[in-house]
Design a protein around this motif. Sequence first.
Motif, mmCIF file in Angstrom:
data_model
loop_
_atom_site.group_PDB
_atom_site.id
_atom_site.type_symbol
_atom_site.label_atom_id
_atom_site.label_comp_id
_atom_site.label_asym_id
_atom_site.label_seq_id
_atom_site.Cartn_x
_atom_site.Cartn_y
_atom_site.Cartn_z
ATOM 1 N N ASP A 136 0.853 -1.194 0.000
ATOM 2 C CA ASP A 136 0.000 0.000 0.000
ATOM 3 C C ASP A 136 0.885 1.239 0.000
ATOM 4 N N SER A 137 0.961 1.893 -1.157
ATOM 5 C CA SER A 137 1.783 3.102 -1.263
ATOM 6 C C SER A 137 1.096 4.302 -0.620
ATOM 7 N N ARG A 138 -0.137 4.087 -0.134
ATOM 8 C CA ARG A 138 -0.901 5.164 0.499
ATOM 9 C C ARG A 138 -1.237 4.805 1.948
ATOM 10 N N TRP A 139 -0.371 4.034 2.575
ATOM 11 C CA TRP A 139 -0.621 3.585 3.950
ATOM 12 C C TRP A 139 -0.910 4.772 4.865
ATOM 13 N N SER A 140 -0.152 5.835 4.702
ATOM 14 C CA SER A 140 -0.406 7.090 5.399
ATOM 15 C C SER A 140 0.145 8.198 4.509
ATOM 16 N N PRO A 141 -0.109 9.449 4.831
ATOM 17 C CA PRO A 141 0.409 10.525 3.977
ATOM 18 C C PRO A 141 1.921 10.487 3.778
ATOM 19 N N ALA A 142 2.641 9.892 4.724
ATOM 20 C CA ALA A 142 4.101 9.892 4.627
ATOM 21 C C ALA A 142 4.710 8.496 4.693
ATOM 22 N N GLU A 143 3.873 7.455 4.576
ATOM 23 C CA GLU A 143 4.385 6.093 4.716
ATOM 24 C C GLU A 143 3.780 5.143 3.682
ATOM 25 N N GLU A 144 4.547 4.119 3.339
ATOM 26 C CA GLU A 144 4.080 3.004 2.525
ATOM 27 C C GLU A 144 4.214 1.742 3.364
ATOM 28 N N MET A 145 3.441 0.710 3.014
ATOM 29 C CA MET A 145 3.547 -0.519 3.794
ATOM 30 C C MET A 145 3.473 -1.756 2.909
ATOM 31 N N ALA A 146 4.445 -2.644 3.083
ATOM 32 C CA ALA A 146 4.415 -3.971 2.479
ATOM 33 C C ALA A 146 3.902 -4.932 3.541
ATOM 34 N N SER A 147 3.119 -5.921 3.123
ATOM 35 C CA SER A 147 2.577 -6.845 4.114
ATOM 36 C C SER A 147 2.437 -8.250 3.559
ATOM 37 N N MET A 148 2.404 -9.205 4.481
ATOM 38 C CA MET A 148 2.162 -10.611 4.172
ATOM 39 C C MET A 148 1.142 -11.136 5.160
ATOM 40 N N ARG A 149 0.164 -11.892 4.664
ATOM 41 C CA ARG A 149 -0.815 -12.577 5.515
ATOM 42 C C ARG A 149 -1.001 -13.969 4.935
ATOM 43 N N ASP A 150 -0.832 -15.003 5.757
ATOM 44 C CA ASP A 150 -0.913 -16.363 5.217
ATOM 45 C C ASP A 150 -2.263 -17.030 5.436
ATOM 46 N N GLY A 151 -3.201 -16.329 6.077
ATOM 47 C CA GLY A 151 -4.513 -16.907 6.296
ATOM 48 C C GLY A 151 -4.590 -17.832 7.491
ATOM 49 N N CYS A 152 -3.470 -18.033 8.171
ATOM 50 C CA CYS A 152 -3.438 -18.907 9.346
ATOM 51 C C CYS A 152 -3.039 -18.140 10.602
ATOM 52 N N GLY A 153 -3.120 -16.815 10.535
ATOM 53 C CA GLY A 153 -2.799 -16.012 11.705
ATOM 54 C C GLY A 153 -1.371 -15.534 11.771
ATOM 55 N N ASN A 154 -0.588 -15.783 10.716
ATOM 56 C CA ASN A 154 0.800 -15.328 10.667
ATOM 57 C C ASN A 154 0.907 -14.183 9.663
ATOM 58 N N ASP A 155 1.724 -13.183 9.963
ATOM 59 C CA ASP A 155 1.807 -12.037 9.066
ATOM 60 C C ASP A 155 3.075 -11.238 9.324
ATOM 61 N N TYR A 156 3.371 -10.335 8.392
ATOM 62 C CA TYR A 156 4.414 -9.340 8.639
ATOM 63 C C TYR A 156 4.024 -8.031 7.983
#
Length: 326
Positions: A136-156
């Motif tokens: 999400d390049s629009r995570w906040s006005p000054a931040e971007e966020m890369a993320s991972m979700r595996d559907g089993c409760g694990n993420d980054y």
Amino acid sequence: MAERRAYPSDLSDARWELIEPVLSAWRAERRRYALNIGRPPVHDLREIMNSILYVDRTGVQWRYLPHDFPPFLWNPRCQAGGVGAVSGISLDTAVSVYEVIRQLPEISIVRDRSRAMAVLDAIMSPDWESRFYSFDSRWSPAEEMASMRDGCGNDYSIVFSQAGAYARGFDHESPVSPYRVAPPVPWPGLFDGVPEAFAHNVLEPAFSGHDGIPRVTVCFWRGRADSEWRAGAIEALPVGVEDGGSAEWLFDVLVDGRPEAYQQFAEEYYEVTTDIEAIRHVYALRPLTQSVVSALNPDVELVDLADDLAQIGYPVPGAEATPETA
């Protein structure tokens, strides 16, 4: 392919008859509502179960699974849509966060890899809720966020800003989970040394449970002027307790960095064959064409990806370059 010789851990016909309807129904439902991208599954469900049982009985690491089983399955904690999580299988090799950050490249490369992986997942899975990787390049006005979700409760999550990058991850089976005790509390040392510029990320509601406790089993960061990634002085695990390679498998594809690593992940997770040249095209952040999209998923039109590409911040032909946060 010739039928392989049976292992003592293999399911008997009688046991398979008991569980086959449940797994087949799960696979059909998964494809119908989440990952139905028009191509049939690659691996036999019974063989997937047999491989899980083989690891459970022998204790062998997943990467050393005999070649007559389906290839190494990404995220052993969530095999076959949760079967592995139920069986309690985990990686044997304990690789600490310090090893992960030693292998990570500079921030700009991590950001580029993250955007490429997010675009590939957008093509593979039109349904955002079913994607593994996002950006999400629009995570906040000054931040971007890369993320991972595996559907089993694990993420980054990795937050990119002018200050640098802050990363956190959560492995629900990790012995350093905040929920190992009641009331829950983060493992000692995880946040030691987090710079003030990233302090707000530590308590970010999106990275916390309903109780406000940070959902974190791994945390690291890199400031703009830093020459390397850093992590806190994490308290050692008790003797005889291993973290199961928690930090390693959470960030495995990102750390590896090769298109082939994403290809292996995608073919296991989405149960389809993939075109390595198309994946390389995306990893190079070259503008998409319909032929590249169709090579990865013939059911997706390039025009339908416009919103995803804009959100990810992926290069679009004719678009003016925008300043990067990383």
